[in-house]
Write a protein that holds these residues in place. Structure first.
Motif, mmCIF file in Angstrom:
data_model
loop_
_atom_site.group_PDB
_atom_site.id
_atom_site.type_symbol
_atom_site.label_atom_id
_atom_site.label_comp_id
_atom_site.label_asym_id
_atom_site.label_seq_id
_atom_site.Cartn_x
_atom_site.Cartn_y
_atom_site.Cartn_z
ATOM 1 N N UNK A 62 0.846 -1.081 0.087
ATOM 2 C CA UNK A 62 -0.077 -0.109 -0.173
ATOM 3 C C UNK A 62 0.982 1.387 -0.080
ATOM 4 N N UNK A 63 1.966 1.360 0.624
ATOM 5 C CA UNK A 63 2.749 2.473 0.563
ATOM 6 C C UNK A 63 4.308 1.995 1.313
ATOM 7 N N UNK A 64 5.045 2.980 1.437
ATOM 8 C CA UNK A 64 6.404 2.714 2.012
ATOM 9 C C UNK A 64 6.736 3.751 2.815
ATOM 10 N N UNK A 65 5.592 4.897 3.332
ATOM 11 C CA UNK A 65 5.952 5.665 4.325
ATOM 12 C C UNK A 65 4.950 5.641 5.288
ATOM 13 N N UNK A 66 4.954 5.177 6.433
ATOM 14 C CA UNK A 66 4.007 5.409 7.390
ATOM 15 C C UNK A 66 4.149 6.633 8.258
ATOM 16 N N UNK A 67 3.154 7.143 8.902
ATOM 17 C CA UNK A 67 3.202 8.425 9.766
ATOM 18 C C UNK A 67 1.746 8.335 10.287
ATOM 19 N N UNK A 68 1.651 9.239 11.490
ATOM 20 C CA UNK A 68 0.190 9.436 12.094
ATOM 21 C C UNK A 68 -0.635 9.717 11.280
ATOM 22 N N UNK A 69 -0.510 10.359 10.113
ATOM 23 C CA UNK A 69 -1.708 10.737 9.255
ATOM 24 C C UNK A 69 -2.024 9.615 8.153
ATOM 25 N N UNK A 70 -0.871 8.773 8.177
ATOM 26 C CA UNK A 70 -1.029 7.632 7.048
ATOM 27 C C UNK A 70 -0.586 6.285 7.722
ATOM 28 N N UNK A 71 -1.373 5.670 8.491
ATOM 29 C CA UNK A 71 -0.875 4.601 9.595
ATOM 30 C C UNK A 71 -1.119 3.189 9.065
#
Length: 155
Positions: free
Chosen positions: A39-48
């Protein structure tokens, strides 16, 4: 001239037979796995949410045993959270010979969202992790290990 045409016809026939005899999908007794989507290769609080789709093939179609997942952190190897998830039971489904399909595995980064297992990073530092997957079928055959690209865990 007629002999050259006959040779060409024979060669063309042999090439057609060889091409038709080649099977593009090889099913083996040992399960085979590959990534269909990440799904993605960068996770963050807004994209968890991290979601893996893993394509599988199996000659006997008996992959309904176990999928292992291991998270390997580059910056903080002893970070809390999921470092190793053992014995993820593969859901039961109808087995057929030469079976292929997709397994879907999801994680939530530093958040309790739905039924996703929670993964964490370093806390005060950005981390990078890879995920390893391997699949065992009912006959105890184990696939090769599949390794994700680096996943960035923003602090």
């Amino acid at each position: 001239m007629k002999l050259q045409g006959t040779k060409l016809l024979i060669i063309t026939g042999l090439l057609l037979f060889i091409v038709m005899g080649c099977d593009k999908t090889t099913f083996t007794t040992k399960p085979q796995i590959s990534f269909k989507n990440i799904s993605n290769t960068t996770l963050s609080a807004t994209n968890p949410i991290l979601f893996f789709e893993i394509r599988f093939t199996d000659k006997e179609g008996d992959v309904q045993d176990t999928l292992w997942v291991q998270k390997i952190s580059k910056v903080c190897p002893n970070s809390p959270g999921v470092q190793f998830i053992s014995k993820n039971k593969v859901p039961d489904f109808t087995s057929v010979p030469n079976q292929e399909g997709v397994l879907e595995i999801g994680f939530a980064y530093n958040a309790n969202i739905g039924n996703y297992p929670v993964i964490t990073g370093c806390g005060n530092k950005t981390d990078t992790a890879t995920f390893k997957f391997w699949l065992r079928d009912k006959a105890k055959n184990i696939s090769d290990t599949l390794v994700s690209p680096p996943i960035i865990l923003l602090r």
